[in-house]
Design an enzyme around this catalytic site. Structure first.
Site, PDB file in Angstrom:
ATOM      1  CD  GLU A 139      10.324 115.119  72.260  1.00 45.78           C
ATOM      2  OE1 GLU A 139      10.673 116.121  71.598  1.00 45.78           O
ATOM      3  OE2 GLU A 139      10.264 113.976  71.771  1.00 45.78           O
ATOM      4  CG  HIS A 176      16.946 105.271  72.494  1.00 42.45           C
ATOM      5  ND1 HIS A 176      17.864 105.876  71.664  1.00 42.45           N
ATOM      6  CD2 HIS A 176      15.736 105.554  71.974  1.00 42.45           C
ATOM      7  CE1 HIS A 176      17.218 106.486  70.683  1.00 42.45           C
ATOM      8  NE2 HIS A 176      15.933 106.312  70.843  1.00 42.45           N
TER       9      HIS A 176
END
Ligand SMILES: Cc1ncc(C[n+]2csc(CCOP(=O)(O)OP(=O)(O)O)c2C)c(N)n1
Ligand SMILES: [Mg+2]
Lengths: 325, 347
Positions: free
Chosen positions: B82, B151
């Site tokens: 990321e 999430h």
């Protein structure tokens, strides 16, 4: 290496040394705000990199890179004094005083700016390299990092991505033996960083960072390799920084003595030039000229106006104004 | 007074008038896909990058078909890196490219938080305008589907305190497309939040290119008694609550922020002053979030117009639990907004 090149590098190294020593003096007098990390002792690495990088390349300097910033500014724009002014926080600085020592940039000379979060630009350098690749430009994107940065996740993400995409990245790792107080061998799986890099599968080399001829030649080869489209290249420069830690010197006396008295890169280059028949008066003149130039830059910085307080809110966004107090 | 939220947009609104005539019902994800397609055609120097976004089209299918159309140089799959994804975008943006990153789940932005906060957001400022960072970070946020603690988060609060970043947060497919196209056009870095619970919502979306201006809220429903300020999934919930309140004779105005930073204080404050009763609805935890900012700002600037304190609807001060009945307790819903509207209506 021909004599003219060696003399040029000798001059460049002196420019860096004079810059840092002048700066240190002004810092101690309280004229330079913030924190100061100098590149003293590492002049050969910076001079070698500055020599081979063009204004159309990009380099991300680290916290000891005033020298390469100044050299690039001086060489490509003739206004090295603006790097000095930035360190003094003045309006004439390359970032108008907003960046200072740790965020000095000028893209017109290839200086893409330090990021004081050590090693974060290991990620950023990928994008500059990718753009060059997508645009078919023969540019090099160079990240100059300390050995301490090897511990960052971005270090490894970057090497991996540069490898899989064959990006034109030059990694210049300045291994000066310590990250603040942490010896390189204690902080990393290997005290020789190139050993850790080998698994990524691209070219890597360890160089004597205090030997200007070896450093210059090594950078030359790496840059040629990258420009030819052959992918990334990792250089580890073994060197030593003269600056200890903020609290003072913590390294053994014998080690300090060895590096300062026997391994000073400028002294070694001077000896090499003397061996080639250069007379001492000429070397002394180079030292004098660069020192005089730096004193001019310091005077310029000191005489420059402070930034206009109204500028504090400028350039937060491109598309929005930010209200002032 | 904080700085960024007083900011006024320099750009003018462009309304897709002609576009409105020829319409079709498409999903939020498809509207985003449309936007990416049109933007790729418009900007030669735009690329999209992220994990599994090329062949696979992303976890939610937003980048589907781009690889076939624009090729692997401009549609780039990455490893799980990321920080390197955002770094790559930042570096490319520094030299004038226009990258769009996908961070699969907003929770993972923690992995590149440094890149966003210390590099992307500050670049234009700390180098005093010498570099711009015209990149867009698209990411799927929000809860309500049993995604569990990693999430489901609403991350806008993580970035509210970061000058230099633009936070865009659409509540419907039409805005999603227009805002994404405007974000890609923007020379400022944009964090583009896509609430997962909205991905399947459908609306009539004009097929052609249009932009929805950044920094401008929309009045999603006009009303006169109570103002509800919301973004993303809280907007349809607020509209549902407004419908029920109408049955009870309470007229609710719903302000859809659309851009969370710099937000449209003018519209928010005007509505608050008009109704004098305000609810702020926010999916994230209460402390230090969007609701806190809005509530403080409205109280500060509309004090004499308010008939009572601003009522806050927020997520509970917990991580998001996996089990659906637990998650239901933690996240606010239309009933919670309705209850808050009733409270405010009493003032
Ligand atoms: C991510 C991050 N962690 C910690 C620091 C604090 N810090 C500044 S310099 C430094 C050591 C860096 O060591 P090295 O990379 O070896 O560079 P050197 O100073 O030896 O040239 C540290 C830990 C920082 N600036 N950024
Ligand atoms: Mg070190």
């Amino acid at each position: 290496m021909d004599n003219a090149t060696l003399i040029g590098l000798y001059r460049d190294m002196w420019l860096i040394r004079a810059f840092e020593q002048g700066l240190e003096r002004e810092f101690e007098k309280g004229n330079v705000p913030g924190m100061l990390h100098t590149g003293l002792g590492q002049e050969a690495v910076q001079a070698a990199l500055a020599w081979h990088l063009k204004a159309t390349d990009a380099f991300f300097p680290d916290h000891r890179c005033h020298g390469i910033n100044a050299l690039a500014q001086h060489r490509h724009r003739g206004d090295g004094e603006r790097v000095m002014a930035e360190l003094f926080g003045r309006s004439t600085g390359v970032c108008s005083g907003k960046g200072g020592s740790l965020h000095s940039a000028d893209p017109r000379v290839g200086n893409f700016g330090d990021n004081a979060v050590e090693g974060s630009y290991m990620a950023t350098v990928l994008g500059v390299a990718l753009a060059a690749k997508l645009r078919s430009q023969p540019n090099v994107a160079c990240a100059i990092i300390g050995d301490g940065t090897v511990g960052r996740g971005e270090f490894h993400e970057s090497l991996n991505m540069a490898a899989i995409w064959d990006l034109p990245v030059l990694y210049a790792c300045v291994n000066n033996g310590y990250a603040i107080s942490m010896p390189v061998g204690d902080g990393h799986a290997s005290a020789d960083i190139v050993d850790m890099v080998q698994g990524y599968g691209f070219e890597s080399r360890q160089l004597d960072g205090n030997d200007i001829i070896e450093a210059w030649t090594g950078v030359k080869e790496a840059v040629e390799h990258i420009r030819s489209g052959a992918g990334p290249y990792f250089l580890e420069f073994k060197t030593w920084r003269w600056q200890g830690i903020f609290a003072g010197e913590f390294r053994p006396e014998a080690e300090v003595k060895y590096w300062k008295e026997e391994r000073d890169p400028i002294m070694l280059a001077g000896e090499a030039l003397a061996g080639r028949g250069m007379d001492q008066a000429k070397l002394d003149a180079i030292e004098q000229e660069t020192t005089d130039l730096i004193e001019e830059w310091i005077a310029f910085a000191k005489d420059s106006p402070e930034p206009d307080p109204a500028k504090a809110t400028a350039n937060v966004y491109v598309g929005w104004e930010v209200a002032s107090r | 007074m904080t700085a960024a939220d007083t900011a006024a947009p320099k750009r003018e609104a462009r309304t897709p008038r002609k576009a409105r005539d020829r319409v079709r019902k498409v999903a939020f994800t498809r509207a985003l896909n449309d936007a990416l397609n049109l933007a790729m055609a418009k900007h030669d120097e735009m690329f999209v990058i992220g994990e599994d976004i090329a062949e696979m089209g992303g976890d939610f299918g937003v980048t589907k078909g781009l690889l076939a159309k624009y090729g692997p140089e401009r549609v780039r799959d990455t490893p799980l890196s990321e920080a390197a994804i955002i770094g790559t975008c930042a570096g490319a943006a520094m030299v004038g490219m226009r990258p769009v990153a996908e961070i699969m789940f907003a929770d993972f932005i923690a992995e590149c938080y440094d890149q966003v906060v210390n590099n992307v957001a500050k670049m234009h400022y700390m180098f005093d305008g010498q570099f711009k960072a015209p990149l867009v970070i698209r990411t799927a946020c929000g809860g309500g589907f049993g995604g569990g603690p990693h999430h489901s988060q609403s991350v806008e609060g993580w970035f509210l305190n970061v000058p230099g970043i633009v936070i865009v947060a659409p509540s419907n497919p039409v805005d999603a497309k227009g805002l994404l196209l405007a974000s890609i056009d923007s020379d400022d870095p944009v964090l583009f939040l896509e609430h997962k619970a909205l991905y399947r919502s459908r609306a009539e979306v004009p097929p052609e290119y249009y932009t929805t201006p950044l920094g401008q809220a929309a009045i999603a429903r006009e009303g006169s008694d109570v103002t509800v300020v919301a973004a993303m999934r809280m907007v349809p919930m607020a509209l549902e609550a407004a419908e029920e309140a109408a049955d009870a004779g309470v007229s609710v105005e719903v302000v859809d922020l659309r851009t969370i930073r710099p937000y449209d204080a003018e519209t928010v404050l005007a509505s608050a002053a008009k109704t004098g009763r305000v609810v702020v609805a926010n999916e994230a935890p209460k402390i230090g979030g969007l609701g806190a900012e809005l509530s403080a700002r409205i109280s500060e600037e509309c004090f004499s117009d308010l008939k009572g304190p601003v009522v806050r609807v927020d997520g509970l001060d917990t991580p998001i639990p996996f089990s659906v009945p637990l998650e239901d307790v933690v996240l606010p819903d239309a009933q919670d907004i309705g209850a808050a509207v009733s409270t405010a209506a009493q003032y």
